[in-house]
Design an enzyme around this catalytic site. Sequence first.
Site, PDB file in Angstrom:
ATOM      1  N   LYS A 171       0.822  -1.220   0.000  1.00 36.90           N
ATOM      2  CA  LYS A 171       0.000   0.000   0.000  1.00 36.90           C
ATOM      3  C   LYS A 171       0.849   1.261   0.000  1.00 36.90           C
ATOM      4  O   LYS A 171       0.344   2.341  -0.300  1.00 36.90           O
ATOM      5  CB  LYS A 171      -0.941   0.000   1.213  1.00 36.90           C
ATOM      6  CG  LYS A 171      -2.124  -0.940   1.032  1.00 36.90           C
ATOM      7  CD  LYS A 171      -3.099  -0.817   2.178  1.00 36.90           C
ATOM      8  CE  LYS A 171      -4.303  -1.733   1.951  1.00 36.90           C
ATOM      9  NZ  LYS A 171      -5.185  -1.756   3.144  1.00 36.90           N
ATOM     10  N   HIS A 197      -2.936 -12.819   0.471  1.00 31.90           N
ATOM     11  CA  HIS A 197      -3.851 -12.695   1.606  1.00 31.90           C
ATOM     12  C   HIS A 197      -5.251 -12.219   1.231  1.00 31.90           C
ATOM     13  O   HIS A 197      -6.130 -12.163   2.086  1.00 31.90           O
ATOM     14  CB  HIS A 197      -3.250 -11.820   2.721  1.00 31.90           C
ATOM     15  CG  HIS A 197      -3.090 -10.370   2.377  1.00 31.90           C
ATOM     16  ND1 HIS A 197      -2.024  -9.879   1.661  1.00 31.90           N
ATOM     17  CD2 HIS A 197      -3.859  -9.283   2.670  1.00 31.90           C
ATOM     18  CE1 HIS A 197      -2.127  -8.573   1.533  1.00 31.90           C
ATOM     19  NE2 HIS A 197      -3.263  -8.181   2.132  1.00 31.90           N
ATOM     20  N   HIS A 198      -5.461 -11.878  -0.053  1.00 28.42           N
ATOM     21  CA  HIS A 198      -6.836 -11.521  -0.482  1.00 28.42           C
ATOM     22  C   HIS A 198      -7.441 -12.596  -1.384  1.00 28.42           C
ATOM     23  O   HIS A 198      -8.462 -12.349  -2.031  1.00 28.42           O
ATOM     24  CB  HIS A 198      -6.834 -10.167  -1.186  1.00 28.42           C
ATOM     25  CG  HIS A 198      -6.686  -9.013  -0.229  1.00 28.42           C
ATOM     26  ND1 HIS A 198      -7.687  -8.622   0.638  1.00 28.42           N
ATOM     27  CD2 HIS A 198      -5.631  -8.193   0.023  1.00 28.42           C
ATOM     28  CE1 HIS A 198      -7.278  -7.596   1.370  1.00 28.42           C
ATOM     29  NE2 HIS A 198      -6.011  -7.327   1.019  1.00 28.42           N
TER      30      HIS A 198
END
Length: 416
Positions: A278, A328-329
């Site tokens: 991010k 992780h998504h």
Amino acid sequence: MPGWAVWVMVGVLVWLLLTVLVLRVLGLVRVFDESAAREAEHELIGAAPPAQLLEPVVAPERRRILVVDDDAGLRLLLRTTLTADEFEVEEAVSAEEAAEVGRFWSPAVVILDVGLPGVDGFTFCRELKQNPAYGAPLVVLLTGQETTTDEVTAAGPDAVMRKPFSPLELIRVLDRVSEPAPALVAEPAEADAEQLLIYARDLSRLLEIERTQRRLLQQAYSQTATALADALEAKDPVTGLHAVRVHRYAIELTRALDPSLLNDPSLEYGFLLHDVGKLGIPDTILLKEGPLTESERQVMQRHTLLGGQILSGVALLQGEGLRVVRSHHERWDGTGYPDGLAGREIPIGARIFALVDAVDAITNERPYRSALTWEEAVDQILVENGRQFDPRVVAAFAARERRMRRISEELAEAAA
Ligand SMILES: [Fe+2]
């Protein structure tokens, strides 16, 4: 002690010292300097900045040392000790041989036994100090017998060490004789002990220092990873203590599911740095209040790939940790991103993390919705059993969710 046993001990000591040397070359160990180890520990515990931790290790220039002693075993031990501590070593068995070596090799330091066959150490020391052909080396005299002040003064060494001596003490003396000062006289380590025994004890201290350094290195890794996670939270303050909470939840859930997974140290770092990608997402999208457009959502989803790229060269993350960052998504039913993996294709660490990430998102406020209670979060997780989440991970969560809730409450109290 029989002769063969002495040589076996010498062999073992040589091997161990070479091991320490290799670790030192790799920058993992700063041997022979306990005060430096303590200072390093103090600095690290005091949260040294990451840049300081990442300073490149510069190989120091090697000082030339000539060892003059007629005892072959002692010469081997000295060579091994000194080579392990940044010195280049040559040997001579007598003053006559040392004179030849000294003239063409110009040692910075001569370690000189007093009781040599032929020309004795006192006489050769005077020659070394007075004849400019030797390049004015520093001289450390080794003596196995009492010496008088007159003898030492007449010979003019920079330091005198009595046998048996501690190799660590010798290294300290070598460091100190470089500074202009009166001749040092170091007392014997233990008058009645054998030289090899003193070496073995010093080696044990070195190994203890090496273990301390290894622990410090682990702390440094952990602090660096935490600093990176903090940098992300500073960019996106809405998430608050998100990284800390999910890290703790994920460890708890992994222990419930399969504690052996934690043998891979990268997994914990993956939990901590899962959203590091991010950092590469524009603030206009990352901090946007309200729902994202389709194109913005696609940019946001790239944080999984960016995170994988950012950390792909980091040795610490190689293993399950890097797979957590990328996957992780993903969803158990195959409708997640970035790769659309399904079921057991999804790495186990990522399956665990997906669940705790969801729990934390549900139980904390977001700009576009308010926080739900822990019980409501548990209900939502159970609804997604076999859809978003691995049923085995959901079962472990159901068994352990009370403890995770306690962690959540403790962290909230600590932050208040
Ligand atoms: Fe994420």
